[in-house]
Design a protein around this motif. Structure first.
Motif, PDB file in Angstrom:
ATOM      1  N   LYS A 185      48.175  45.766  29.989  1.00 42.87           N
ATOM      2  CA  LYS A 185      49.233  46.188  30.899  1.00 42.87           C
ATOM      3  C   LYS A 185      49.930  47.412  30.310  1.00 42.87           C
ATOM      4  N   PRO A 186      50.155  48.470  31.135  1.00 44.51           N
ATOM      5  CA  PRO A 186      49.680  48.620  32.519  1.00 44.51           C
ATOM      6  C   PRO A 186      48.200  48.997  32.539  1.00 44.51           C
ATOM      7  N   PRO A 187      47.426  48.429  33.447  1.00 43.84           N
ATOM      8  CA  PRO A 187      45.984  48.698  33.464  1.00 43.84           C
ATOM      9  C   PRO A 187      45.641  50.164  33.723  1.00 43.84           C
ATOM     10  N   CYS A 188      46.494  50.895  34.446  1.00 49.29           N
ATOM     11  CA  CYS A 188      46.186  52.302  34.709  1.00 49.29           C
ATOM     12  C   CYS A 188      46.194  53.115  33.415  1.00 49.29           C
ATOM     13  N   ALA A 189      47.139  52.834  32.523  1.00 49.17           N
ATOM     14  CA  ALA A 189      47.215  53.558  31.256  1.00 49.17           C
ATOM     15  C   ALA A 189      46.045  53.197  30.352  1.00 49.17           C
ATOM     16  N   HIS A 190      45.711  51.891  30.306  1.00 49.60           N
ATOM     17  CA  HIS A 190      44.590  51.463  29.479  1.00 49.60           C
ATOM     18  C   HIS A 190      43.276  52.026  30.031  1.00 49.60           C
ATOM     19  N   ALA A 191      43.156  52.130  31.359  1.00 52.38           N
ATOM     20  CA  ALA A 191      41.956  52.701  31.956  1.00 52.38           C
ATOM     21  C   ALA A 191      41.823  54.173  31.589  1.00 52.38           C
ATOM     22  N   CYS A 192      42.939  54.898  31.557  1.00 54.04           N
ATOM     23  CA  CYS A 192      42.913  56.298  31.112  1.00 54.04           C
ATOM     24  C   CYS A 192      42.407  56.397  29.684  1.00 54.04           C
ATOM     25  N   ARG A 193      42.947  55.536  28.827  1.00 53.04           N
ATOM     26  CA  ARG A 193      42.527  55.591  27.414  1.00 53.04           C
ATOM     27  C   ARG A 193      41.043  55.252  27.265  1.00 53.04           C
TER      28      ARG A 193
ATOM     29  N   TRP B 146      39.278  50.941  35.329  1.00 49.94           N
ATOM     30  CA  TRP B 146      40.434  50.293  35.947  1.00 49.94           C
ATOM     31  C   TRP B 146      40.046  48.951  36.562  1.00 49.94           C
ATOM     32  N   ARG B 147      38.910  48.914  37.261  1.00 58.71           N
ATOM     33  CA  ARG B 147      38.462  47.640  37.851  1.00 58.71           C
ATOM     34  C   ARG B 147      38.168  46.615  36.758  1.00 58.71           C
ATOM     35  N   THR B 148      37.529  47.049  35.700  1.00 58.08           N
ATOM     36  CA  THR B 148      37.179  46.138  34.608  1.00 58.08           C
ATOM     37  C   THR B 148      38.426  45.534  33.974  1.00 58.08           C
ATOM     38  N   LEU B 149      39.374  46.388  33.639  1.00 61.10           N
ATOM     39  CA  LEU B 149      40.580  45.918  32.943  1.00 61.10           C
ATOM     40  C   LEU B 149      41.478  45.109  33.869  1.00 61.10           C
ATOM     41  N   THR B 150      41.571  45.506  35.125  1.00 62.13           N
ATOM     42  CA  THR B 150      42.404  44.765  36.072  1.00 62.13           C
ATOM     43  C   THR B 150      41.859  43.358  36.290  1.00 62.13           C
TER      44      THR B 150
ATOM     45  N   VAL C 194      38.436  21.063  37.294  1.00 63.01           N
ATOM     46  CA  VAL C 194      38.740  22.015  38.370  1.00 63.01           C
ATOM     47  C   VAL C 194      39.234  23.335  37.791  1.00 63.01           C
ATOM     48  N   LEU C 195      40.149  23.271  36.837  1.00 62.61           N
ATOM     49  CA  LEU C 195      40.717  24.506  36.292  1.00 62.61           C
ATOM     50  C   LEU C 195      39.719  25.268  35.422  1.00 62.61           C
ATOM     51  N   CYS C 196      38.656  24.610  35.002  1.00 65.26           N
ATOM     52  CA  CYS C 196      37.578  25.326  34.309  1.00 65.26           C
ATOM     53  C   CYS C 196      36.672  26.063  35.293  1.00 65.26           C
ATOM     54  N   ALA C 197      36.805  25.750  36.575  1.00 66.14           N
ATOM     55  CA  ALA C 197      35.828  26.243  37.548  1.00 66.14           C
ATOM     56  C   ALA C 197      36.400  27.159  38.615  1.00 66.14           C
ATOM     57  N   VAL C 198      37.720  27.331  38.667  1.00 63.54           N
ATOM     58  CA  VAL C 198      38.306  28.136  39.736  1.00 63.54           C
ATOM     59  C   VAL C 198      39.143  29.270  39.156  1.00 63.54           C
ATOM     60  N   GLY C 199      39.519  30.210  40.043  1.00 64.01           N
ATOM     61  CA  GLY C 199      40.421  31.284  39.633  1.00 64.01           C
ATOM     62  C   GLY C 199      39.740  32.462  38.973  1.00 64.01           C
ATOM     63  N   PHE C 200      38.447  32.657  39.235  1.00 67.57           N
ATOM     64  CA  PHE C 200      37.717  33.778  38.633  1.00 67.57           C
ATOM     65  C   PHE C 200      37.471  34.858  39.690  1.00 67.57           C
ATOM     66  N   SER C 201      37.577  36.105  39.284  1.00 68.84           N
ATOM     67  CA  SER C 201      37.242  37.217  40.170  1.00 68.84           C
ATOM     68  C   SER C 201      36.524  38.278  39.352  1.00 68.84           C
ATOM     69  N   SER C 202      35.499  38.852  39.945  1.00 67.84           N
ATOM     70  CA  SER C 202      34.686  39.842  39.237  1.00 67.84           C
ATOM     71  C   SER C 202      35.195  41.246  39.511  1.00 67.84           C
ATOM     72  N   ALA C 203      34.944  42.143  38.574  1.00 66.82           N
ATOM     73  CA  ALA C 203      35.268  43.559  38.772  1.00 66.82           C
ATOM     74  C   ALA C 203      34.299  44.212  39.751  1.00 66.82           C
ATOM     75  N   ASP C 204      33.225  43.484  40.095  1.00 64.51           N
ATOM     76  CA  ASP C 204      32.196  44.004  41.009  1.00 64.51           C
ATOM     77  C   ASP C 204      31.630  45.328  40.489  1.00 64.51           C
ATOM     78  N   GLY C 205      31.143  45.222  39.291  1.00 66.11           N
ATOM     79  CA  GLY C 205      30.673  46.394  38.567  1.00 66.11           C
ATOM     80  C   GLY C 205      31.614  46.621  37.397  1.00 66.11           C
ATOM     81  N   SER C 206      31.199  46.209  36.200  1.00 64.68           N
ATOM     82  CA  SER C 206      32.092  46.213  35.051  1.00 64.68           C
ATOM     83  C   SER C 206      31.589  47.169  33.985  1.00 64.68           C
TER      84      SER C 206
END
Length: 655
Positions: A3-11, A118-122, A207-219
């Protein structure tokens, strides 16, 4: 973490070689070299890098407060502030340099590369936050739900509904008729109420081991979406394993704050402790196994496994795994002292392994170690409370007298305590830390030289009556086992102990007097949680030395009560009467069974039928099979007549 992901993405998007300065070999002047992997000092002082980074942040982080950007900027200790770097550019950058070109001045970062980072870090940051949020769900609900369920008893529900719910949903064993008596001498069957909460713990972790995941859709980090999600699952399992550690330590503590806030017994929490420990170990193994597969597939296992974070993670996981077989019921019963020492030693080894695993991997930057801090704080509080409890009595002197080949009587003059105590015998063995729980029958001792002993004979209903009452046809509602005059008594603990193969066998040694440390007092469930002493009627059923847990409860009870006591040892029965004194024993309204098995079903049905319309607490303290039989009969009585206000309580120690 990002955080912030935009700054880390720049770096992350600025990977160009840099001109880095260093002192020349002769120490005169400055030497400039092109570095493809610059060190932190070069990044912090290179104008082209600082200007490019500042302009990228300015272009992509316009919605982020300047204070947040400045805080991020200062993490790498640059030679100038963020605003100074922006102002030093002097022109509007319009050239996007190739990542292989030396960065000489302010440039634009490739937008495609920035978007990828940015997608990867977010995505990673979002999943990391979810890991911790779910860990808190497990820890907090594991502590709060028992409190909430305990307060349900204060809701004014119809007695018929409450009794039926207890009879069908809470009290019976989950399967079969055994709860205290172990199945195949291996494990204890939970009650249905316990099983419901165990099921919750298992389901919420799965359940909590199996839910709440989202991919960067290209990392930028992972070769495929599948590899990305698998890595997230491994991280989730590791965090949830960490989150369960404070919970399992809390459940195992005899100074567990939940024991003060709920009406759940220590036996229930110990059962939950074992289930949570199994969940915790399985999650740790899942975390390790997935990363082993990932690095083996990528051909990086040999290099990663040589790093400190890797082998300390293995140490932690193996220490957790080894605890499980050494905690089986057979081991606890036969080698309790070994089990206890092994348990503590490998728990601390696992905590050290977890701690160093995080340190060598992340240098304590991201708070993963906080779960271990919480667990160690609970463990330290528990140990500190133990020290305070026995320190207040100091070193006491225990006096032992032999009752018979199976039982001994232990007295500690001048000490007041009630309920359950843990005794340390520091001079009996070299294992000075060993301690064992016992029930205090009374904190007033009446000497044997103050009155005659009582002769007993067999009465009707298979009981024992005092000889004088038997000759007179004594009334079972009013009998005692002795008719002696009032005898002077003195302050001091009286305990009866059934000697076994552990430390208690040394109590039969040649010495009848030795030092003892007393950790007290732990009040039984019937006195402190369910308020049995305030109920109109109590039916108490005891087996052998289990009577010592029930005597204090009945002595405090002002209503009607009756004690049914099955005891094979005449010497134990005589000694208990002698210790209490006749008048005090009279108050127990006791029926004692010695030569004949107690018909628990008949007794309970008869006694409960006399108490229709009033509250009745059935309390049992004795061998596991006796406790299970009482549980079965009481639940059947609840089902047959839900209008009866029946409460079942067990007083027992669990392994």
């Amino acid at each position: 973490m990002y955080k912030p992901p935009c700054a880390h993405a720049c770096r992350s998007s600025i990977t160009n070689p840099l001109n880095c300065s260093s002192s020349s070999e002769d120490g005169i002047g400055i030497k400039w070299t092109v570095e493809t992997s610059p060190d932190p000092e070069c990044y912090a002082t290179n104008d082209g890098f600082l200007q490019t980074l500042a302009y990228c942040i300015y272009s992509h982080c316009q919605m982020v407060p300047n204070s947040t950007l400045q805080k991020y900027w200062e993490q790498s200790l640059p030679k100038e502030a963020y605003q100074q770097a922006l102002q030093s550019i002097g022109f509007m950058p319009n050239i996007t340099t190739d990542v292989s070109t030396v960065l000489e001045s302010a440039s634009l970062v490739p937008e495609e590369l920035y978007d990828l980072n940015w997608r990867t870090l977010t995505a990673f940051e979002k999943v990391e936050a979810t890991h911790e949020r779910y860990g808190l769900v497990i820890l907090l609900t594991g502590a709060i739900i028992p409190i909430g369920l305990s307060f349900v008893r204060f809701i004014p529900l119809p007695n018929r509904l409450r009794t039926s719910f207890e009879a069908y949903v809470i009290a019976p064993p989950l399967i079969g008729h055994r709860h205290k008596a172990p199945i195949f001498n291996t494990f204890n069957m939970p009650t249905r109420g316990q099983a419901l909460f165990i099921a919750y713990l298992i389901i919420i972790n799965v359940v909590l081991c199996a839910v709440g995941f989202s991919s960067a859709d290209g990392s930028a980090w992972y070769a495929s979406n599948r590899r990305e999600i698998v890595t997230y699952v491994s991280n989730r399992a590791g965090i949830l394993s960490f989150a369960n550690i404070p919970l399992l330590v809390l459940y195992s503590s005899r100074n567990n704050i939940l024991l003060w806030l709920t009406n759940w017994s220590h036996s229930t929490f110990l059962l939950l402790h074992r289930w949570v420990a199994a969940i915790c170990v399985l999650e740790a193994c899942l975390h390790s196994a997935i990363y082993l597969q990932i690095y083996s597939t990528q051909g990086e296992h040999s290099s990663e496994s040589a790093l400190a974070y890797w082998y300390w993670g293995i140490v932690a996981t193996l220490a957790m795994v080894i605890i499980i077989p050494a905690s089986m019921l057979q081991v606890r019963q036969r080698f309790y002292e070994f089990f206890l020492a092994w348990h503590v030693a490998f728990f601390l080894l696992a905590m050290v392994g977890c701690f160093l695993h995080i340190y060598y991997r992340y240098s304590f930057k991201w708070g993963y170690e906080n779960w271990i801090y919480i667990a160690l704080a609970i463990w330290g509080f528990e140990r500190g409370m133990r020290i305070m409890r026995f320190a207040r009595h100091g070193i006491c002197t225990a006096h032992v007298s032999i009752v018979d080949d199976e039982y001994i009587k232990l007295e500690v003059p001048g000490v007041a305590a009630t309920g359950d105590v843990y005794l340390y015998f520091p001079t009996l063995t070299w294992r000075v830390w060993e301690n064992h729980p016992f029930s205090v029958m009374t904190d007033v001792s009446c000497g044997s030289d103050t009155g005659p002993s009582t002769t007993m004979t067999k009465g009707d209903k298979g009981g024992l009556l005092p000889l004088a009452l038997a000759e007179k046809g004594g009334d079972l509602d009013k009998i005692s086992l002795a008719e002696t005059s009032n005898t002077p008594c003195q302050r001091g603990l009286v305990l009866y102990i059934r000697t076994q193969s552990g430390i208690t066998k040394y109590l039969r040694g040649p010495k009848s007097k030795f030092p003892v440390l007393i950790e007290s007092s732990y009040h039984p469930v019937a006195l402190t949680k369910s308020n049995a002493s305030g109920m109109a009627n109590i039916i108490a059923i005891a087996g052998g030395v289990g009577v010592t847990a029930l005597v204090p409860i009945l002595m405090r009870h002002e209503g009607w009560h009756r004690l049914f006591w099955a005891v094979r040892s005449p010497s134990l029965a005589d000694s208990v009467v002698e210790s209490l004194g006749a008048d005090r024993f009279d108050r127990l309204n006791a029926v004692v069974f010695r030569e004949r098995r107690m018909d628990i079903t008949r007794l309970l049905r008869e006694e409960v039928s006399r108490c229709v319309g009033t509250e009745v607490a059935v309390i049992v303290s004795g061998p596991p099979r006796m406790a299970d039989e009482v549980r079965l009969v009481v639940t059947e009585l609840m089902k047959e007549n839900p209008a009866v206000k029946l409460t079942l309580l067990e007083e027992s120690f669990s392994w």
